[in-house]
Design a protein around this motif. Structure first.
Motif, PDB file in Angstrom:
ATOM      1  N   MET A 214       0.847  -1.212   0.000  1.00 26.63           N
ATOM      2  CA  MET A 214       0.000   0.000   0.000  1.00 26.63           C
ATOM      3  C   MET A 214       0.875   1.252   0.000  1.00 26.63           C
TER       4      MET A 214
ATOM      5  N   ASP B  80      -1.801   5.926  -3.065  1.00 25.99           N
ATOM      6  CA  ASP B  80      -2.517   5.005  -3.964  1.00 25.99           C
ATOM      7  C   ASP B  80      -3.843   5.612  -4.421  1.00 25.99           C
TER       8      ASP B  80
ATOM      9  N   GLY C 112       2.505   5.639  -5.238  1.00 26.97           N
ATOM     10  CA  GLY C 112       1.242   5.178  -5.792  1.00 26.97           C
ATOM     11  C   GLY C 112       0.412   6.195  -6.557  1.00 26.97           C
TER      12      GLY C 112
END
Ligand SMILES: NC(=O)c1ccc[n+]([C@@H]2O[C@H](COP(=O)([O-])OP(=O)(O)OC[C@H]3O[C@@H](n4cnc5c(N)ncnc54)[C@H](O)[C@@H]3O)[C@@H](O)[C@H]2O)c1
Length: 245
Positions: free
Chosen positions: A1, A5, A30
């Protein structure tokens, strides 16, 4: 993660230097990054170390072009979460009485006007979505003032004041706006400086070294993230102990 993101970021002046380093960090965490710059001739994704989601050629001093470019990016990605106002120029080195009038206008138009134009385009969009993180790149020069660069120092001080006003206008929404105030950073510019100038610059920094691009990228990344929730209108210091406020 990754910290970013699913987020979409615009980084102005992202084709090289600090802006490219910030964009790289956001991508590593991300984000989809839209690079804005006047000139992409020297940009190469392999050496920059990241792939932008899109590049858009735009002059941040041109308010109409900024609005059109922002709207095109927002349409393409469905939403812009992060705006990093990094594009800037130094202008000439001259004392106030000799400072060229056209250079004064140009430095103010890009370094301060550019930040205003980009925020003016982004804020209604971010307000409507009730989310946004804006990070404006100021400078230690905006806090201290330095002889010979009055236009730059005035513009960078202006960015700090502008960000405080913007943040207060947006307080209570999900949109936060902050600044960073770096000292001299180790970039390609160093190749053009004399050894004496480099030594004198370093001597002003208590940690006795220069700022590295990944260090400013890390601070900007945090201020541009959901981790930053209760800080707005602030100027983050990144000066190796030089700044006294
Ligand atoms: N390098 C330092 O030591 C230092 C220190 C403090 C603050 N800063 C600030 O950090 C930011 C980035 O500095 P840098 O050293 O990476 O500079 P740089 O000159 O390497 O990169 C600036 C980028 O902005 C782009 N740009 C310039 N004018 C533009 C315009 N009108 N519209 C769109 N793009 C434009 C340039 O093409 C370039 O790609 C600037 O705001 C600068 O004032 C730099």
């Amino acid at each position: 993660m990754g910290l970013h993101d699913g987020r979409v970021a615009i980084v102005t002046g992202g084709a090289r230097g600090i802006g490219s380093g910030i964009a790289r960090r956001l991508v590593d965490e991300g984000a989809s990054v839209v690079l804005w710059d006047l000139d992409f001739a020297a940009f190469d994704a392999t050496s920059a170390g990241f792939e932008p989601a899109m590049t858009q050629r735009v002059d941040v001093a041109d308010a109409m072009a900024v609005q059109e470019t922002f709207d095109a990016a927002a349409r393409r990605f469905g939403g812009i979460d992060i705006l990093i106002n990094n594009a800037g120029i130094n202008g000439p080195v001259a004392h106030v009485e000799d400072y060229p009038l056209d250079a004064w206008q140009k430095v103010l138009a890009i370094d301060l006007g550019g930040v205003f134009h980009c925020c003016r385009a982004a804020v209604p969009h971010m307000r409507a979505r009730d989310y946004g993180r804006i990070v404006n790149v100021s400078s230690i020069a905006g806090k201290e003032g330095n002889p010979g660069i009055s236009a730059y120092a005035a513009a960078k001080a202006g960015v700090i004041g502008f960000t405080k006003s913007l943040a207060r206008e947006l307080a209570g929404t999900g949109v936060l706006a902050n600044c960073v105030a770096p000292v001299i950073t180790e970039t390609d510019l160093f190749k053009e400086m004399t050894a004496e100038h480099v030594a004198a610059s370093k001597a002003k920094i208590p940690m006795n070294r220069f700022l590295q691009i990944p260090e400013i990228a890390a601070m900007v990344s945090w201020a541009a993230s959901t981790e930053c929730t209760f800080t707005t209108g602030f100027t983050f210091d990144i000066s190796g102990g030089r700044a006294t406020y």
